[in-house]
Design a protein around this motif. Structure first.
Motif, mmCIF file in Angstrom:
data_model
loop_
_atom_site.group_PDB
_atom_site.id
_atom_site.type_symbol
_atom_site.label_atom_id
_atom_site.label_comp_id
_atom_site.label_asym_id
_atom_site.label_seq_id
_atom_site.Cartn_x
_atom_site.Cartn_y
_atom_site.Cartn_z
ATOM 1 N N MET A 47 0.828 -1.201 0.000
ATOM 2 C CA MET A 47 0.000 0.000 0.000
ATOM 3 C C MET A 47 0.871 1.264 0.000
ATOM 4 O O MET A 47 0.580 2.205 -0.719
ATOM 5 C CB MET A 47 -0.923 -0.011 1.226
ATOM 6 N N ASN A 48 1.939 1.268 0.816
ATOM 7 C CA ASN A 48 2.804 2.449 0.877
ATOM 8 C C ASN A 48 3.426 2.766 -0.469
ATOM 9 O O ASN A 48 3.559 3.939 -0.838
ATOM 10 C CB ASN A 48 3.903 2.270 1.920
ATOM 11 N N ILE A 49 3.804 1.736 -1.219
ATOM 12 C CA ILE A 49 4.410 1.959 -2.529
ATOM 13 C C ILE A 49 3.385 2.530 -3.499
ATOM 14 O O ILE A 49 3.686 3.443 -4.276
ATOM 15 C CB ILE A 49 5.050 0.662 -3.076
ATOM 16 N N LEU A 50 2.164 2.032 -3.445
ATOM 17 C CA LEU A 50 1.107 2.548 -4.327
ATOM 18 C C LEU A 50 0.806 4.009 -4.021
ATOM 19 O O LEU A 50 0.696 4.830 -4.942
ATOM 20 C CB LEU A 50 -0.168 1.709 -4.174
ATOM 21 N N ILE A 51 0.699 4.336 -2.745
ATOM 22 C CA ILE A 51 0.443 5.724 -2.358
ATOM 23 C C ILE A 51 1.644 6.590 -2.735
ATOM 24 O O ILE A 51 1.481 7.705 -3.235
ATOM 25 C CB ILE A 51 0.161 5.833 -0.838
ATOM 26 N N GLY A 52 2.838 6.082 -2.514
ATOM 27 C CA GLY A 52 4.049 6.822 -2.868
ATOM 28 C C GLY A 52 4.105 7.154 -4.344
ATOM 29 O O GLY A 52 4.432 8.280 -4.732
ATOM 30 N N ASN A 53 3.768 6.168 -5.180
ATOM 31 C CA ASN A 53 3.751 6.402 -6.626
ATOM 32 C C ASN A 53 2.713 7.457 -6.999
ATOM 33 O O ASN A 53 2.937 8.296 -7.870
ATOM 34 C CB ASN A 53 3.490 5.103 -7.379
ATOM 35 N N LYS A 54 1.569 7.396 -6.324
ATOM 36 C CA LYS A 54 0.505 8.371 -6.587
ATOM 37 C C LYS A 54 0.960 9.770 -6.166
ATOM 38 O O LYS A 54 0.736 10.744 -6.882
ATOM 39 C CB LYS A 54 -0.756 7.959 -5.824
ATOM 40 N N LEU A 55 1.620 9.867 -5.006
ATOM 41 C CA LEU A 55 2.130 11.160 -4.545
ATOM 42 C C LEU A 55 3.129 11.743 -5.543
ATOM 43 O O LEU A 55 3.090 12.937 -5.845
ATOM 44 C CB LEU A 55 2.804 11.019 -3.175
ATOM 45 N N LYS A 56 4.010 10.886 -6.038
ATOM 46 C CA LYS A 56 5.016 11.345 -6.999
ATOM 47 C C LYS A 56 4.352 11.863 -8.271
ATOM 48 O O LYS A 56 4.722 12.919 -8.794
ATOM 49 C CB LYS A 56 5.971 10.190 -7.321
ATOM 50 N N LEU A 57 3.373 11.134 -8.767
ATOM 51 C CA LEU A 57 2.655 11.539 -9.966
ATOM 52 C C LEU A 57 1.925 12.866 -9.757
ATOM 53 O O LEU A 57 2.002 13.773 -10.594
ATOM 54 C CB LEU A 57 1.675 10.439 -10.374
ATOM 55 N N LEU A 58 1.232 12.981 -8.626
ATOM 56 C CA LEU A 58 0.508 14.218 -8.319
ATOM 57 C C LEU A 58 1.470 15.400 -8.225
ATOM 58 O O LEU A 58 1.202 16.478 -8.758
ATOM 59 C CB LEU A 58 -0.259 14.072 -6.997
ATOM 60 N N ARG A 59 2.586 15.183 -7.557
ATOM 61 C CA ARG A 59 3.575 16.250 -7.382
ATOM 62 C C ARG A 59 4.149 16.681 -8.722
ATOM 63 O O ARG A 59 4.246 17.873 -9.024
ATOM 64 C CB ARG A 59 4.686 15.773 -6.449
ATOM 65 N N LYS A 60 4.520 15.718 -9.558
ATOM 66 C CA LYS A 60 5.112 16.042 -10.856
ATOM 67 C C LYS A 60 4.098 16.730 -11.770
ATOM 68 O O LYS A 60 4.461 17.614 -12.547
ATOM 69 C CB LYS A 60 5.682 14.794 -11.512
ATOM 70 N N ASN A 61 2.835 16.332 -11.683
ATOM 71 C CA ASN A 61 1.790 16.979 -12.483
ATOM 72 C C ASN A 61 1.623 18.451 -12.107
ATOM 73 O O ASN A 61 1.150 19.245 -12.911
ATOM 74 C CB ASN A 61 0.454 16.253 -12.341
ATOM 75 N N ARG A 62 1.987 18.788 -10.888
ATOM 76 C CA ARG A 62 1.915 20.179 -10.414
ATOM 77 C C ARG A 62 3.250 20.907 -10.562
ATOM 78 O O ARG A 62 3.388 22.028 -10.086
ATOM 79 C CB ARG A 62 1.475 20.215 -8.953
ATOM 80 N N ASN A 63 4.218 20.242 -11.179
ATOM 81 C CA ASN A 63 5.559 20.820 -11.353
ATOM 82 C C ASN A 63 6.153 21.289 -10.026
ATOM 83 O O ASN A 63 6.730 22.369 -9.937
ATOM 84 C CB ASN A 63 5.528 21.976 -12.358
ATOM 85 N N MET A 64 5.984 20.463 -8.995
ATOM 86 C CA MET A 64 6.509 20.779 -7.670
ATOM 87 C C MET A 64 7.733 19.918 -7.392
ATOM 88 O O MET A 64 7.804 18.774 -7.842
ATOM 89 C CB MET A 64 5.466 20.467 -6.584
ATOM 90 N N SER A 65 8.642 20.461 -6.620
ATOM 91 C CA SER A 65 9.778 19.667 -6.142
ATOM 92 C C SER A 65 9.335 18.940 -4.863
ATOM 93 O O SER A 65 8.319 19.283 -4.255
ATOM 94 C CB SER A 65 10.965 20.574 -5.829
ATOM 95 N N GLN A 66 10.128 17.956 -4.473
ATOM 96 C CA GLN A 66 9.848 17.277 -3.207
ATOM 97 C C GLN A 66 9.928 18.274 -2.055
ATOM 98 O O GLN A 66 9.138 18.201 -1.119
ATOM 99 C CB GLN A 66 10.832 16.131 -2.973
ATOM 100 N N GLU A 67 10.856 19.183 -2.146
ATOM 101 C CA GLU A 67 11.020 20.170 -1.083
ATOM 102 C C GLU A 67 9.791 21.071 -0.967
ATOM 103 O O GLU A 67 9.334 21.379 0.142
ATOM 104 C CB GLU A 67 12.265 21.014 -1.327
ATOM 105 N N GLU A 68 9.229 21.478 -2.105
ATOM 106 C CA GLU A 68 8.024 22.313 -2.073
ATOM 107 C C GLU A 68 6.855 21.549 -1.460
ATOM 108 O O GLU A 68 6.113 22.100 -0.634
ATOM 109 C CB GLU A 68 7.655 22.765 -3.482
ATOM 110 N N ALA A 69 6.690 20.294 -1.861
ATOM 111 C CA ALA A 69 5.609 19.478 -1.298
ATOM 112 C C ALA A 69 5.806 19.289 0.203
ATOM 113 O O ALA A 69 4.855 19.400 0.978
ATOM 114 C CB ALA A 69 5.534 18.127 -2.001
ATOM 115 N N ALA A 70 7.039 19.031 0.604
ATOM 116 C CA ALA A 70 7.345 18.857 2.025
ATOM 117 C C ALA A 70 7.039 20.127 2.812
ATOM 118 O O ALA A 70 6.512 20.057 3.929
ATOM 119 C CB ALA A 70 8.799 18.448 2.199
ATOM 120 N N ASP A 71 7.368 21.285 2.239
ATOM 121 C CA ASP A 71 7.092 22.556 2.914
ATOM 122 C C ASP A 71 5.601 22.735 3.164
ATOM 123 O O ASP A 71 5.199 23.188 4.235
ATOM 124 C CB ASP A 71 7.621 23.739 2.100
ATOM 125 N N TYR A 72 4.774 22.386 2.188
ATOM 126 C CA TYR A 72 3.325 22.480 2.366
ATOM 127 C C TYR A 72 2.837 21.589 3.508
ATOM 128 O O TYR A 72 1.883 21.914 4.198
ATOM 129 C CB TYR A 72 2.580 22.087 1.083
#
Length: 65
Positions: A1-26
């Protein structure tokens, strides 16, 4: 489950042109903690599910399916 959610998070983040750091800040977490969620190493996404949904403008159901 964690891997599936992780993949979804990565896709959502990239679709918003966000860096991991920006997502983490939010979410008010470190970039490394966010990276562990995306890689499936951490299940802490569950603690942040409502913030994640707000950041990416999705429902919890959309994140989990």
């Amino acid at each position: 489950m964690n891997i599936l959610i992780g993949n979804k998070l990565k896709l959502l983040r990239k679709n918003r042109n966000m860096s991991q750091e920006e997502a983490a800040d939010y979410l008010h977490i470190s970039q490394s903690a966010y990276a562990r969620m995306e890689s499936g190493e951490s299940s802490s996404w569950a603690n942040h599910i409502f913030k994640i949904c707000k950041v990416f403008d999705i429902t919890p159901e959309e994140l989990l399916k």
